[in-house]
Scaffold this active site. Sequence first.
Site, mmCIF file in Angstrom:
data_model
loop_
_atom_site.group_PDB
_atom_site.id
_atom_site.type_symbol
_atom_site.label_atom_id
_atom_site.label_comp_id
_atom_site.label_asym_id
_atom_site.label_seq_id
_atom_site.Cartn_x
_atom_site.Cartn_y
_atom_site.Cartn_z
ATOM 1 N N LYS A 55 -52.973 6.404 -7.620
ATOM 2 C CA LYS A 55 -54.258 5.790 -7.959
ATOM 3 C C LYS A 55 -55.444 6.658 -7.557
ATOM 4 C CE LYS A 55 -52.843 1.511 -9.265
ATOM 5 N NZ LYS A 55 -53.238 0.792 -10.477
ATOM 6 N N SER A 80 -54.767 -5.199 -5.867
ATOM 7 C CA SER A 80 -53.823 -5.725 -4.879
ATOM 8 C C SER A 80 -53.610 -4.739 -3.745
ATOM 9 C CB SER A 80 -52.477 -6.050 -5.545
ATOM 10 O OG SER A 80 -51.902 -4.872 -6.087
ATOM 11 N N ASP A 212 -44.644 -8.940 -19.116
ATOM 12 C CA ASP A 212 -45.670 -9.028 -20.155
ATOM 13 C C ASP A 212 -45.729 -7.780 -21.030
ATOM 14 O OD1 ASP A 212 -48.283 -7.357 -18.862
ATOM 15 O OD2 ASP A 212 -46.845 -8.163 -17.437
ATOM 16 N N SER A 305 -44.647 6.133 -7.845
ATOM 17 C CA SER A 305 -46.073 5.853 -7.924
ATOM 18 C C SER A 305 -46.777 5.695 -6.583
ATOM 19 C CB SER A 305 -46.306 4.601 -8.777
ATOM 20 O OG SER A 305 -45.494 3.534 -8.328
ATOM 21 N N ASN A 308 -47.105 2.902 -0.109
ATOM 22 C CA ASN A 308 -47.813 2.034 0.827
ATOM 23 C C ASN A 308 -47.007 0.754 1.048
ATOM 24 O OD1 ASN A 308 -50.100 3.759 1.150
ATOM 25 N ND2 ASN A 308 -50.730 3.172 -0.903
#
Length: 316
Positions: A55, A80, A212, A305, A308
């Site tokens: 990110k 989040s 989804d 990805s 954490n």
Amino acid sequence: MSKPLPSKQDLEHTYAQIGHLVHRTPVLSSRLINEISGAEVYFKCENFQKSGSFKMRGALNAISNLSSAQQRSGVVTHSSGNFGQAVALSAANLGVEAHIVMPINAPDVKKKAVTQYGGNIIQCEATLEARERNAGNIVASKGASFLHPSNQIEVILGNATAGMELLQDHPELDVLMTPVGGGGLLAGNALAAHYFGQDCTVIGAEPALVDDAYRSLLSGKIEGNTRTDTIADGLRTTLGSVNFPIITQLVDQIIRVEEDEIISALKLVWERLKIIIEPSCAVPVAALLKEPEKFRGKRVGIILSGGNVDLSKLPF
């Protein structure tokens, strides 16, 4: 008619702008995982990225593209955890105030990191509506620029730089896989494979509890979820209007995996690669192991990805 894709030059410009600001993360492999899957697997370790996830790439690109006046007014996002951490750290490095709207069920380790990076946390209920409402209030009251975690072209292009680096190291990849939640990582790396791969197929991997993206590809429109209780906390969000057209054009398929398959893949990577990854990035590893016939004999790149992890809530 399909919306035009960002250009190859857009990706090259983005890498020139932020490539020197992020870690060029290592690519690892595992003989055992290769044997189990029957494939040559290359793991792009974004768990070693600044702020602990890919990110950082999108956040840096988004903030870097703001004007000086916009940067002075600060930025806000809802997340989040991983994008919130990335925005907080990127903003701190650039001298920009950052406000992070986080759901109450976000992992404590991610909340703590946002605070340590200097971000201002605003907690909200664990719904997309609550996230957007709280972020909108900050935009209105402070004039801050909103940064979307996955549905903003600057973020998507920043994310693409992970796949660009992987393909620079291994241009012969047959398949590139990423997890899919909000769709920003999958869309960005689909662009990387499209422009820099050599007939490289792109596959997304998703928890079956929040499928989804799988249903959206089938129906041709953005679908929602009725539950958010997957262990893959970074994948609880849905696709967006900016990334969905890219995914529709460039992604071959989405593979769904069950919770126990995610946990098994997570444990396998911890044990065999000797690295810490979070549940969300175990999802494409689980997909690889679930459908080995699809990948047998192929060269497969997987974006790990993030790393954490709330160590007090390990599933094993």
